[in-house]
Design a protein around this motif. Structure first.
Motif, PDB file in Angstrom:
ATOM      1  N   ASN A 185      29.532 -29.740 -10.486  1.00 43.76           N
ATOM      2  CA  ASN A 185      30.639 -30.680 -10.244  1.00 43.76           C
ATOM      3  C   ASN A 185      32.006 -30.021 -10.378  1.00 43.76           C
ATOM      4  N   ILE A 186      32.041 -28.692 -10.429  1.00 42.69           N
ATOM      5  CA  ILE A 186      33.317 -27.988 -10.611  1.00 42.69           C
ATOM      6  C   ILE A 186      33.820 -27.519  -9.249  1.00 42.69           C
ATOM      7  N   ILE A 187      34.921 -28.086  -8.806  1.00 41.49           N
ATOM      8  CA  ILE A 187      35.512 -27.721  -7.526  1.00 41.49           C
ATOM      9  C   ILE A 187      36.415 -26.506  -7.706  1.00 41.49           C
ATOM     10  N   LYS A 188      36.375 -25.608  -6.776  1.00 43.31           N
ATOM     11  CA  LYS A 188      37.234 -24.417  -6.822  1.00 43.31           C
ATOM     12  C   LYS A 188      37.577 -24.027  -5.394  1.00 43.31           C
ATOM     13  N   MET A 189      38.408 -23.041  -5.256  1.00 46.75           N
ATOM     14  CA  MET A 189      38.814 -22.623  -3.922  1.00 46.75           C
ATOM     15  C   MET A 189      37.861 -21.560  -3.397  1.00 46.75           C
ATOM     16  N   GLY A 190      37.349 -21.788  -2.202  1.00 50.31           N
ATOM     17  CA  GLY A 190      36.586 -20.748  -1.535  1.00 50.31           C
ATOM     18  C   GLY A 190      37.525 -19.782  -0.847  1.00 50.31           C
ATOM     19  N   ARG A 191      37.090 -18.558  -0.687  1.00 46.63           N
ATOM     20  CA  ARG A 191      37.960 -17.539  -0.088  1.00 46.63           C
ATOM     21  C   ARG A 191      37.185 -16.732   0.946  1.00 46.63           C
ATOM     22  N   GLN A 193      37.826 -13.187   3.205  1.00 43.77           N
ATOM     23  CA  GLN A 193      38.701 -12.013   3.297  1.00 43.77           C
ATOM     24  C   GLN A 193      39.787 -12.028   2.226  1.00 43.77           C
ATOM     25  N   LEU A 194      39.405 -12.563   1.040  1.00 44.71           N
ATOM     26  CA  LEU A 194      40.266 -12.675  -0.137  1.00 44.71           C
ATOM     27  C   LEU A 194      41.455 -13.599   0.079  1.00 44.71           C
ATOM     28  N   GLN A 195      41.418 -14.406   1.143  1.00 46.89           N
ATOM     29  CA  GLN A 195      42.468 -15.388   1.406  1.00 46.89           C
ATOM     30  C   GLN A 195      41.890 -16.786   1.210  1.00 46.89           C
ATOM     31  N   ASP A 196      42.775 -17.745   0.877  1.00 48.35           N
ATOM     32  CA  ASP A 196      42.330 -19.122   0.689  1.00 48.35           C
ATOM     33  C   ASP A 196      41.599 -19.612   1.927  1.00 48.35           C
ATOM     34  N   ALA A 197      40.433 -20.218   1.723  1.00 48.01           N
ATOM     35  CA  ALA A 197      39.661 -20.767   2.834  1.00 48.01           C
ATOM     36  C   ALA A 197      39.569 -22.272   2.650  1.00 48.01           C
ATOM     37  N   VAL A 198      38.414 -22.753   2.258  1.00 43.25           N
ATOM     38  CA  VAL A 198      38.238 -24.186   1.993  1.00 43.25           C
ATOM     39  C   VAL A 198      37.562 -24.337   0.645  1.00 43.25           C
ATOM     40  N   PRO A 199      37.642 -25.519   0.038  1.00 46.37           N
ATOM     41  CA  PRO A 199      37.051 -25.701  -1.294  1.00 46.37           C
ATOM     42  C   PRO A 199      35.529 -25.532  -1.297  1.00 46.37           C
ATOM     43  N   ILE A 200      35.033 -25.165  -2.423  1.00 45.61           N
ATOM     44  CA  ILE A 200      33.597 -25.020  -2.660  1.00 45.61           C
ATOM     45  C   ILE A 200      33.347 -25.382  -4.118  1.00 45.61           C
ATOM     46  N   ARG A 201      32.147 -25.812  -4.436  1.00 49.50           N
ATOM     47  CA  ARG A 201      31.821 -26.056  -5.846  1.00 49.50           C
ATOM     48  C   ARG A 201      31.304 -24.763  -6.468  1.00 49.50           C
ATOM     49  N   LEU A 202      31.694 -24.520  -7.696  1.00 51.77           N
ATOM     50  CA  LEU A 202      31.255 -23.313  -8.391  1.00 51.77           C
ATOM     51  C   LEU A 202      29.733 -23.251  -8.438  1.00 51.77           C
ATOM     52  N   GLY A 203      29.102 -24.407  -8.600  1.00 53.57           N
ATOM     53  CA  GLY A 203      27.646 -24.450  -8.609  1.00 53.57           C
ATOM     54  C   GLY A 203      27.045 -24.008  -7.291  1.00 53.57           C
ATOM     55  N   SER A 410      46.446 -25.145  -3.305  1.00 54.73           N
ATOM     56  CA  SER A 410      46.102 -24.261  -2.202  1.00 54.73           C
ATOM     57  C   SER A 410      46.450 -24.880  -0.860  1.00 54.73           C
ATOM     58  N   VAL A 411      46.793 -24.017   0.072  1.00 51.61           N
ATOM     59  CA  VAL A 411      47.007 -24.452   1.448  1.00 51.61           C
ATOM     60  C   VAL A 411      45.671 -24.713   2.128  1.00 51.61           C
ATOM     61  N   GLY A 412      44.592 -24.151   1.572  1.00 51.65           N
ATOM     62  CA  GLY A 412      43.281 -24.241   2.209  1.00 51.65           C
ATOM     63  C   GLY A 412      42.759 -25.644   2.375  1.00 51.65           C
ATOM     64  N   ILE A 413      43.216 -26.582   1.532  1.00 55.41           N
ATOM     65  CA  ILE A 413      42.707 -27.959   1.657  1.00 55.41           C
ATOM     66  C   ILE A 413      43.195 -28.631   2.930  1.00 55.41           C
ATOM     67  N   ILE A 414      44.146 -28.016   3.614  1.00 53.99           N
ATOM     68  CA  ILE A 414      44.612 -28.591   4.876  1.00 53.99           C
ATOM     69  C   ILE A 414      43.479 -28.706   5.881  1.00 53.99           C
ATOM     70  N   THR A 415      42.465 -27.862   5.746  1.00 53.00           N
ATOM     71  CA  THR A 415      41.325 -27.918   6.655  1.00 53.00           C
ATOM     72  C   THR A 415      40.606 -29.253   6.545  1.00 53.00           C
ATOM     73  N   ALA A 416      40.514 -29.787   5.320  1.00 51.93           N
ATOM     74  CA  ALA A 416      39.872 -31.089   5.133  1.00 51.93           C
ATOM     75  C   ALA A 416      40.724 -32.207   5.724  1.00 51.93           C
ATOM     76  N   ALA A 430      50.846 -26.420   6.912  1.00 50.27           N
ATOM     77  CA  ALA A 430      50.378 -25.248   6.171  1.00 50.27           C
ATOM     78  C   ALA A 430      51.476 -24.200   6.065  1.00 50.27           C
ATOM     79  N   LYS A 431      52.163 -23.941   7.168  1.00 51.48           N
ATOM     80  CA  LYS A 431      53.233 -22.940   7.154  1.00 51.48           C
ATOM     81  C   LYS A 431      54.371 -23.384   6.238  1.00 51.48           C
ATOM     82  N   GLU A 432      54.699 -24.681   6.285  1.00 50.39           N
ATOM     83  CA  GLU A 432      55.766 -25.181   5.414  1.00 50.39           C
ATOM     84  C   GLU A 432      55.381 -25.052   3.950  1.00 50.39           C
ATOM     85  N   ALA A 433      54.119 -25.346   3.638  1.00 49.36           N
ATOM     86  CA  ALA A 433      53.667 -25.246   2.253  1.00 49.36           C
ATOM     87  C   ALA A 433      53.753 -23.810   1.754  1.00 49.36           C
TER      88      ALA A 433
END
Length: 490
Positions: A185-191, A193-203, A410-416, A430-433
């Motif tokens: 149940n732990i949400i974190k940022m997926g990456r 190429q070491l850049q923010d992608a979309v969220p993922i659960r640690l589990g 993270s800017v990555g949540i913009i994908t959702a 995303a660019k403004e953020a």
């Protein structure tokens, strides 16, 4: 080197090369001593499981030769007793030849033949070196050749080591599954190429690690099957010269009973004598596992980096001080050692591939270097996995708030959000953020694109990390009650 001290008592032994002084009390003989003098390469001893495996083969051969009438009971019993002592761990110090040796393993085979013969002679009341009582070649090695004994004991040893390593992998798999459940149940940022992608659960990340290890376990099962085929009975080149037909039919079955290993005779003894691709296959399975472990270790080091200036998403157990100059520094030493083991295994795999390819005609002379590297790879992998489980995986904890805050910022949540505002508008936000440092949530609310309640539903951890809840399917049913029901908020 290895020459008897002039002050100690010696016995004289001879072979086709000539006569040589041998220390009186040792169990090895002239051919072993010559090999020890010729091949001081690693300075290391034979692997104890290889010594036990060759003793199991010699025991099986003696029993078989007695059963078919080629060895009398008195000699057979003495040879079997000597072998049992070696299998129990005795006289291993008498195996003095280097693991890397010329002669396709003849030196180890003769080392075993001489030690077993001299111990059998002693059991029968004779003096060591009196080979009229029990002869290393004519009795202990009867019906055999180095070229079927050495490959077979190597395969048996690999099989034993693979069993041990697989047990450690199974422990790792279970530990990863437990962490996957704990962190589900732990949400974190997926990456990517070491850049923010979309969220993922640690589990989910730990579950993915467990899936990779499960594949490795399957590969190890296949590797064990590959190592279960012995070329015993093929003698010199697989044609079975000087081996009784009954011996060929019985010897591997007897060895299976003695060793408890699921070994069988190879279907084509000539092929099994000259072609060693099976070792390349096994080494490849070990290498693939090492690569998976190393990638996982890289991730653990990255996610635990910090404590203040890195990702800091997880905490690894603190095992030892990390610096002699920087007080309080703690390093990810367990993942680091797993990385190093993997590097070594990858190098060993190249050596094994080259040695396998280097065979010529009816025999490959380079099994000693294959065994040396393969055994090291399997064994060090098992030790690395053991310490990874006990000293790292089981003690990992998550920094829940740190993980969540990085998602929120993270800017990555913009994908959702993209399915609800469109790709073009999402890109502008995303660019403004990125430029202003403002959060995506704040910009969405500022522009009135979605309500706070809608954002909370869309950015629910499970909404963002599972198919079927987010995206167009969610957009098409965009009533608050429906969204709350799908997101599990009702």
């Amino acid at each position: 080197m290895m020459k008897p001290d002039k002050r100690e008592k010696v016995r004289m032994e001879h072979d086709s090369i000539g006569t040589k002084e041998i220390p009186l009390d040792v169990y090895y003989g002239v051919q072993t001593l010559r090999a020890a003098e010729n091949f001081y390469i690693t300075g290391m001893n034979m692997h104890p499981e290889l010594i036990k495996s060759i003793a199991q083969i010699k025991k099986g051969a003696a029993i078989t030769n007695y059963e078919i009438g080629h060895l009398d009971k008195k000699r057979a019993d003495a040879i079997v007793k000597a072998c049992d002592e070696i299998i129990a761990g005795k006289m291993h110090d008498q195996f003095i030849v280097d693991p890397i040796q010329g002669g396709a393993g003849t030196s180890l085979n003769m080392n075993a033949n001489e030690v077993i013969a001299n111990r059998a002679i002693e059991i029968l009341g004779g003096d060591k070196g009196n080979y009229a009582i029990v002869n290393p070649n004519d009795h202990v090695n009867y019906g055999q050749s180095t070229n079927d004994v050495f490959p077979s004991c190597g395969r048996m040893t690999a099989l034993k080591l693979l069993n041990r390593a697989q047990k450690q992998l199974e422990r790792l798999y279970e530990a990863l599954i437990k962490k996957a459940e704990e962190f589900d149940n732990i949400i974190k940022m997926g990456r990517t190429q070491l850049q923010d992608a979309v969220p993922i659960r640690l589990g989910q990340e730990f579950k993915a690690y467990s899936s990779a290890i499960r594949r490795d376990i399957v590969r190890f099962e296949n590797a064990k099957q590959e190592m279960s085929n012995l070329n015993l009975g093929g003698t010199a080149i697989g044609t079975g010269l000087n081996a009784d037909v009954q011996y060929c039919q019985k010897v591997v079955k007897n060895i299976a009973l003695i060793s408890g290993l699921p070994v069988v005779q190879a279907y084509d003894l000539i092929d099994a004598t000259q072609n060693l691709d099976g070792y390349t296959f096994v080494s490849g399975a070990v290498k693939a596992c090492a690569v998976n472990l190393s990638k996982m270790s890289n991730d653990l080091r990255l996610m635990s980096s910090g404590p203040r200036t890195g990702l800091g998403e997880i905490n690894l157990p603190e095992k030892q001080n990390g610096s002699s100059i920087m007080p309080g520094k703690v390093n990810p030493v367990i993942p680091e050692v797993v990385n190093q083991v993997a590097f070594n295994i990858i190098g060993n795999d190249m050596t094994i591939a080259m040695a396998t390819e280097a065979g010529q005609l009816e025999l490959n002379a380079f099994e000693p270097i294959i065994f040396y590297n393969l055994f090291q790879s399997i064994e060090t992998l098992a030790y690395a996995v053991s310490t990874l489980v006990d000293n790292c995986i089981t003690g990992i904890t998550a920094n829940v708030e740190r993980c969540r805050s990085m998602v929120d910022n993270s800017v990555g949540i913009i994908t959702a959000i993209c399915p609800f505002v469109g790709y073009e508008k999402a890109a502008v936000l995303a660019k403004e953020a990125i430029k202003t440092g403002a959060s995506i949530k704040d910009l969405i609310l500022r522009d009135g694109l979605l309500t706070k309640e809608q954002l909370d539903i869309i950015l629910n951890p499970y909404s963002m990390t599972e198919p079927g809840i987010s995206g167009k399917a969610l957009l098409n049913n965009f009533s608050e009650n429906t969204l709350q029901e799908k997101a599990g908020l009702n």
